[in-house]
Design an enzyme around this catalytic site. Structure first.
Site, PDB file in Angstrom:
ATOM      1  N   LYS A   1       5.723  -7.653 -29.786  1.00 21.76           N
ATOM      2  CA  LYS A   1       6.565  -7.391 -30.955  1.00 21.76           C
ATOM      3  C   LYS A   1       7.369  -8.639 -31.272  1.00 21.76           C
ATOM      4  O   LYS A   1       7.701  -9.381 -30.349  1.00 21.76           O
ATOM      5  CB  LYS A   1       7.522  -6.219 -30.687  1.00 21.76           C
TER       6      LYS A   1
ATOM      7  N   LYS B   1       7.765   8.412 -29.730  1.00 23.78           N
ATOM      8  CA  LYS B   1       8.200   8.510 -31.124  1.00 23.78           C
ATOM      9  C   LYS B   1       7.132   9.100 -32.040  1.00 23.78           C
ATOM     10  O   LYS B   1       7.415   9.447 -33.171  1.00 23.78           O
ATOM     11  CB  LYS B   1       8.600   7.117 -31.634  1.00 23.78           C
TER      12      LYS B   1
ATOM     13  N   ASP C   1      -1.281  -5.858 -31.722  1.00 20.62           N
ATOM     14  CA  ASP C   1      -1.133  -4.614 -32.481  1.00 20.62           C
ATOM     15  C   ASP C   1      -2.325  -4.429 -33.413  1.00 20.62           C
ATOM     16  O   ASP C   1      -3.149  -5.323 -33.578  1.00 20.62           O
ATOM     17  CB  ASP C   1       0.214  -4.565 -33.211  1.00 20.62           C
ATOM     18  N   GLU C   2      -2.402  -3.231 -34.018  1.00 24.16           N
ATOM     19  CA  GLU C   2      -3.607  -2.892 -34.781  1.00 24.16           C
ATOM     20  C   GLU C   2      -3.836  -3.836 -35.954  1.00 24.16           C
ATOM     21  O   GLU C   2      -4.967  -4.089 -36.345  1.00 24.16           O
ATOM     22  CB  GLU C   2      -3.548  -1.431 -35.247  1.00 24.16           C
TER      23      GLU C   2
ATOM     24  N   LYS D   1      -0.837  -6.372 -25.350  1.00 22.99           N
ATOM     25  CA  LYS D   1      -1.736  -5.877 -26.393  1.00 22.99           C
ATOM     26  C   LYS D   1      -1.398  -6.474 -27.746  1.00 22.99           C
ATOM     27  O   LYS D   1      -0.229  -6.580 -28.110  1.00 22.99           O
ATOM     28  CB  LYS D   1      -1.579  -4.350 -26.453  1.00 22.99           C
TER      29      LYS D   1
ATOM     30  N   HIS E   1      -7.706   1.057 -30.648  1.00 21.09           N
ATOM     31  CA  HIS E   1      -6.445   1.520 -31.229  1.00 21.09           C
ATOM     32  C   HIS E   1      -6.800   2.508 -32.335  1.00 21.09           C
ATOM     33  O   HIS E   1      -7.626   2.212 -33.185  1.00 21.09           O
ATOM     34  CB  HIS E   1      -5.681   0.311 -31.790  1.00 21.09           C
TER      35      HIS E   1
END
Lengths: 139, 486
Positions: B177, B335, B205-206, B203, B295
């Site tokens: 992130k 979440k 992200d998508e 990882k 993902h």
């Protein structure tokens, strides 16, 4: 440095009492407990030396602790010793739990060698400082 | 509902004109599915005034041989065999107007080894059919005969663990992130810190592919420097899911080859690349000894609402057949959407060798997996070290727990965040194996572990009370006391 292979390497070294409880857990599940040792802790060194055969028929954690004590007498403080548990049931047929139960007093760690190649590519080699000495004289 | 057999046979069946689907042979209440049939369970919401049996027969018809009118060319085929047969329709408990329709399809309707072909029938046209207000594919029973035409997961849970030399605990990961905007050099910094601190995986992200701020080759090179540095400083095998998702198969293969050349143990793809591309990448991964992470980008557009689309457990089945090694399957406590019972059903679908009927978990069929490898579920999104006992309780030990914010957002830095998660996890596994009631004693176990780990203490102080307590939309239809058939 501290080699953090195995399930509990981020915790303080387990006491014998704690190790015994883990062995009990493995036996409760019908897994065979096995002791292995090495002085080459490379992350891809799969085949550590076996301290006898996996204890398929041992039902008492105390018996494993005796074996561990024997193994430690020979290699304690100068080899990595790991305890693993093997599940032979279909669909797994592999290790279910594996953790280090003894390690060298001093762990020098690994050197990362970089071989530069075309296009900014690098070929990496991880080498344990200890393996520069012959087997048996490393720690 | 009139459940009687209404099939018209003989010459009358083929008289030109429009005939109800339930008369054309798509409703056969006496039919006993064969072991080799593919069975689909649909949640059918008919338009007002439409007979549920007719609507369900129409779903069977439109997902197999039928069109809106009788055609004489049926008689040039073994049409009885090729017709899908709706054999059972139940009212959905506590959901007026909705019905569960069980439909059986003969094996010869499908091309071996092709998710694209399977889905072109089962979800091809029928979801836009006017006679139904809404339609949802809830579950499928895949016969062994059909499963055996699929490769299945390229690596599988057991071989993945053997390759990584990590047993007896969930794996730990984190998504880098911010998900967009980092340069390759800065991105690799996050990877290095997280892996060195104690995570097994990081990882992409998508939506990290190859954008102006970071092109893919740069990302791959910096990430592999980080992975190798972290391996050398811990003595453990580490990995970063290099996302090879791209605009064409050719570009994906190029990226995957580069990842292999750099020595990555794992690559990643997004669900949005499509079923055929996923199967192709699974073949590539098997051939090249690489773990394949999927993902589930995009799935909630069709899996979240209860009355229309498809249940995620069906995606889980298809992806196990298609051959991925990892799939995001929910966190329960994080979440993102996820009812605990439903998520248990997803996890069982991915991990079981033999799944039994469990209506509470949304599993409508017994499913024999015929030694197809197991898929590692991934739990990601809003989870932190303070929930470790709940995560272990709900998700078990064969799962990748991904703490993105819960690693990178740590007040003392990324390494500290990673260490906090690893210590919390190992302490919980130790306690569980010792026979402690780790769910009830979880907070206490974490406090004890934090005594020798300041980063864990800081994480618990910061996030200990954070929960995401919203009602789920995708919930079980069968509560524990219900007495449902089968």
């Amino acid at each position: 440095m501290r080699v953090t292979q195995g399930t509990f390497s981020f915790l303080p070294d387990l006491t014998d009492d704690q190790i015994k409880k883990q062995i009990q857990y493995c036996m409760d599940h019908g897994w065979a407990v096995n002791l292995e040792f090495t002085d080459d802790p490379h992350p891809r060194n799969t085949y550590w030396e076996m301290w006898g055969l996996p204890m398929f028929d041992t039902k008492d954690p105390a018996a494993v602790m005796l074996e561990l004590a024997e193994c430690r007498k020979v290699y304690g403080g100068r080899m990595y010793i790991r305890l693993s548990a093997f599940d032979s049931s279909h669909g797994w047929e592999s290790v279910k739990l594996s953790f280090i139960v003894d390690r060298p007093a001093n762990e020098p760690g690994f050197m990362l060698e970089r071989q530069e190649r075309a296009g900014r590519k690098i070929a990496y080699t991880t080498r344990s400082y200890a393996v520069n000495k012959p087997q048996g004289e490393r720690y | 509902m009139d459940m009687t057999n209404t099939q018209v046979t003989g010459k009358d069946r083929y008289k030109a004109g429009v005939m109800e689907y339930k008369k054309m042979g798509y409703w056969q209440p006496d039919y006993v599915p064969k072991d080799t049939d593919i069975i689909a369970l649909f949640r059918v919401t008919p338009q007002d005034g439409v007979d549920p049996i007719e609507a369900s027969a129409a779903v069977a018809g439109e997902s197999s041989t039928a069109t809106w009118t009788v055609v004489w060319t049926d008689r040039l085929t073994a049409c009885e065999k090729y017709r899908a047969k709706c054999y059972r329709v139940d009212a959905v408990p506590n959901a007026p107007g909705q019905h569960f329709a069980y439909i059986a399809y003969d094996l010869d309707l499908f091309e071996p080894g092709s998710i694209a072909n399977l889905t072109a029938s089962i979800i091809g046209n029928v979801f836009g059919f006017k006679a139904v207000k809404a339609l949802r594919l809830e579950d499928m029973r895949i016969p062994v005969a059909y499963l055996k035409t699929f490769q299945g997961p390229a690596t599988g849970v057991v071989i993945e663990r053997e390759r990584l030399d990590k047993f007896g605990r969930p794996l730990l990961g984190a998504t880098t992130k911010p998900k967009l905007g980092l340069s390759g050099r800065n991105y690799g910094r996050v990877v290095y810190e997280a892996l060195k601190g104690g995570l097994d995986f990081t990882k992409d992200d998508e939506n990290i592919n190859s954008q102006p701020f970071m092109h893919w080759r740069d990302r791959f090179l910096y990430c592999m420097e980080a992975v190798n540095r972290a391996q050398a400083s811990t003595g453990e095998v580490k990995g970063h899911y290099l996302n090879v998702t791209a605009g064409t198969m050719e570009e994906m293969y190029e990226r995957a080859e580069f990842a292999k050349e750099l020595g990555s143990v794992i690559i990643m793809i997004d669900l949005v690349i499509g079923y055929t591309a996923i199967q192709s990448m699974a073949k590539w991964a098997r051939k090249n000894d690489t773990i394949l992470h999927l993902h589930r980008a995009g799935n909630s557009t069709y899996s979240r609402q209860k009355n229309h689309g498809m249940n995620f457990r069906v995606i889980c089945k298809w992806m196990r057949m298609a051959g991925v090694d990892h799939i995001h399957a929910g966190t329960v406590v994080g979440k993102l959407e996820g009812d605990p019972l439903m998520i248990r059903g997803f996890y069982d679908t991915l991990l079981d060798e033999h799944t039994k009927v469990n209506l509470q978990h949304g599993l409508f069929f017994e499913q024999e997996w015929a030694s197809l490898n197991k898929v590692m579920p991934v739990a990601s999104g809003g989870i932190h070290a303070g929930q470790m006992h709940q995560l272990l309780h709900h998700l078990g030990e064969d799962v990748v727990l991904q703490f993105g914010g819960g690693t990178i957002g740590h007040p003392m830095g990324i390494q500290a965040g990673a260490t906090a998660n690893r210590v919390a996890l190992e302490a919980m596994i130790l306690a569980r194996n010792e026979g402690r009631d780790y769910l009830a004693e979880g907070p206490q176990i974490l406090i004890e572990a934090a005594r020798h780990c300041t980063p864990l203490k800081q994480a618990l102080d910061l996030w200990g009370d954070i929960t995401f307590d919203y009602a789920s939309t995708d919930t079980p239809d069968f509560i524990p006391t219900a007495t449902a058939a089968e």
